[in-house]
Design a protein around this motif. Structure first.
Motif, PDB file in Angstrom:
ATOM      1  N   SER A 103       1.063   6.838  -6.731  1.00 46.35           N
ATOM      2  CA  SER A 103      -0.079   7.710  -7.009  1.00 46.35           C
ATOM      3  C   SER A 103       0.288   9.182  -6.878  1.00 46.35           C
ATOM      4  N   VAL A 104       1.200   9.510  -5.973  1.00 47.36           N
ATOM      5  CA  VAL A 104       1.653  10.894  -5.850  1.00 47.36           C
ATOM      6  C   VAL A 104       2.365  11.333  -7.128  1.00 47.36           C
ATOM      7  N   ALA A 105       3.276  10.477  -7.625  1.00 40.52           N
ATOM      8  CA  ALA A 105       4.003  10.814  -8.857  1.00 40.52           C
ATOM      9  C   ALA A 105       3.057  10.896 -10.058  1.00 40.52           C
ATOM     10  N   ALA A 106       2.122   9.937 -10.157  1.00 44.03           N
ATOM     11  CA  ALA A 106       1.185   9.947 -11.281  1.00 44.03           C
ATOM     12  C   ALA A 106       0.231  11.130 -11.205  1.00 44.03           C
ATOM     13  N   GLY A 107      -0.190  11.486  -9.990  1.00 41.94           N
ATOM     14  CA  GLY A 107      -1.067  12.645  -9.848  1.00 41.94           C
ATOM     15  C   GLY A 107      -0.392  13.938 -10.274  1.00 41.94           C
ATOM     16  N   LEU A 108       0.888  14.067  -9.967  1.00 43.59           N
ATOM     17  CA  LEU A 108       1.626  15.258 -10.411  1.00 43.59           C
ATOM     18  C   LEU A 108       1.737  15.309 -11.927  1.00 43.59           C
TER      19      LEU A 108
ATOM     20  N   HIS B  37       0.831  -1.202   0.000  1.00 44.10           N
ATOM     21  CA  HIS B  37       0.000   0.000   0.000  1.00 44.10           C
ATOM     22  C   HIS B  37       0.870   1.258   0.000  1.00 44.10           C
ATOM     23  N   CYS B  38       1.963   1.245   0.721  1.00 43.19           N
ATOM     24  CA  CYS B  38       2.887   2.391   0.708  1.00 43.19           C
ATOM     25  C   CYS B  38       3.431   2.632  -0.700  1.00 43.19           C
ATOM     26  N   THR B  39       3.783   1.549  -1.389  1.00 44.60           N
ATOM     27  CA  THR B  39       4.291   1.678  -2.751  1.00 44.60           C
ATOM     28  C   THR B  39       3.230   2.256  -3.683  1.00 44.60           C
ATOM     29  N   ALA B  40       1.992   1.776  -3.537  1.00 44.62           N
ATOM     30  CA  ALA B  40       0.904   2.290  -4.377  1.00 44.62           C
ATOM     31  C   ALA B  40       0.650   3.769  -4.119  1.00 44.62           C
ATOM     32  N   HIS B  41       0.723   4.195  -2.858  1.00 42.34           N
ATOM     33  CA  HIS B  41       0.525   5.613  -2.539  1.00 42.34           C
ATOM     34  C   HIS B  41       1.652   6.471  -3.108  1.00 42.34           C
ATOM     35  N   ALA B  42       2.891   5.979  -3.028  1.00 46.98           N
ATOM     36  CA  ALA B  42       4.012   6.741  -3.581  1.00 46.98           C
ATOM     37  C   ALA B  42       3.880   6.899  -5.100  1.00 46.98           C
TER      38      ALA B  42
ATOM     39  N   LEU C 224      -2.667  14.597  -2.843  1.00 55.34           N
ATOM     40  CA  LEU C 224      -2.839  14.881  -1.417  1.00 55.34           C
ATOM     41  C   LEU C 224      -3.164  13.614  -0.628  1.00 55.34           C
ATOM     42  N   TYR C 225      -4.084  12.814  -1.158  1.00 58.69           N
ATOM     43  CA  TYR C 225      -4.474  11.591  -0.451  1.00 58.69           C
ATOM     44  C   TYR C 225      -3.317  10.594  -0.409  1.00 58.69           C
ATOM     45  N   GLY C 226      -2.585  10.473  -1.516  1.00 55.46           N
ATOM     46  CA  GLY C 226      -1.456   9.552  -1.531  1.00 55.46           C
ATOM     47  C   GLY C 226      -0.361   9.958  -0.555  1.00 55.46           C
ATOM     48  N   ALA C 227      -0.108  11.265  -0.440  1.00 57.62           N
ATOM     49  CA  ALA C 227       0.910  11.722   0.511  1.00 57.62           C
ATOM     50  C   ALA C 227       0.477  11.457   1.950  1.00 57.62           C
ATOM     51  N   ALA C 228      -0.787  11.738   2.270  1.00 59.58           N
ATOM     52  CA  ALA C 228      -1.278  11.526   3.637  1.00 59.58           C
ATOM     53  C   ALA C 228      -1.304  10.045   3.992  1.00 59.58           C
TER      54      ALA C 228
END
Length: 245
Positions: free
Chosen positions: A18-23, A11-16, A89-93
């Motif tokens: 998602s932050v890059a993809a969201g940017l 889950h940590c990997t997926a959130h990281a 924002l959600y991925g970072a949090a």
């Protein structure tokens, strides 16, 4: 490594990611909005009008110019940008929470895991809708600028051709196609996060059910321990002989 720890790392990997993809969604959409002066190219309608060649610069293709009848709805571009910002924002949090749980060696509560699953599924459908809107809007804009593929230029090539608009069209295809690919990647990440959140919910539910049974099972094991089974039995009373007369 235990199951919950593997799920947290995934889950940590997926959130990281998602932050890059969201940017990669937010930045190209912001650049395109700035180049188009706040207008949205998605679903814009227009036509090519033939001009007097004497009034043009004499370059190939300068005898015609693009006339935009109506720019696309701003909500089409804003929706994709909103999904990208929320994903960042959600991925970072959530990424920070996962690292905190890994350090503390514990996981979400059952109710919090359920809310995470519900939110992930909802945003998955929202990001999927935004991806479809962005893809269809880009196709519509490409049909407009290429005159339904009648011009000898592709949509990627025509961004280097002067369109004689009051906006900067020199990199619209690069920006919108990058945002499109990134948004589809964000959608796939939300699907992965929904699956991981459900697995964490299932694991928390299993721990919640099996937790109250552990003390009872321990007590039963102690009652039937080998030390009790190996202890000598109390001697039986001696049998009194019976004399039959």
């Amino acid at each position: 490594m235990e199951l919950d720890r593997r799920l947290l790392l995934a889950h940590c990997t997926a959130h990281a990611l998602s932050v890059a993809a969201g940017l990669l969604v937010v930045v190209p959409m912001a650049l395109n909005g700035s180049a188009f002066k706040g207008r949205c190219a998605l679903f814009s309608s227009g036509y090519w009008r033939t001009e007097d060649p004497a009034e043009m610069t004499g370059q190939p293709g300068d005898a015609s110019r693009l006339v935009v009848q109506q720019w696309g709805p701003p909500a089409a571009c804003q929706f994709a940008t909103f999904v990208g910002i929320f994903t960042v924002l959600y991925g970072a949090a959530q990424g920070w929470r996962c690292l905190f749980y890994l350090h503390g060696r514990h996981d979400d509560t059952l109710f919090s895991s359920f809310l995470t699953v519900l939110l992930s599924v909802c945003v998955f459908f929202l990001s999927g809708g935004a991806s479809v809107i962005l893809s269809l809007g880009l196709v519509s804009w490409c049909d407009t600028v290429t005159d339904d593929n009648k011009l000898p230029y592709s949509c990627a090539e025509i961004q280097s051709v002067p369109l004689y608009l009051d906006v900067d069209t020199s990199s619209f295809y690069t920006e919108l196609s990058l945002a499109q690919a990134s948004l589809w990647f964000v959608t796939s990440l939300w699907l992965v996060q929904s699956i991981l959140a459900f697995l964490r919910l299932y694991h928390s539910h299993s721990q919640h059910i099996s937790g109250p049974c552990l003390p009872r099972e321990k007590e039963l094991l102690l009652d039937h321990s080998p030390s009790d089974r190996g202890s000598p039995s109390p001697p039986l009373p001696a049998a009194t002989p019976t004399i039959f007369v």
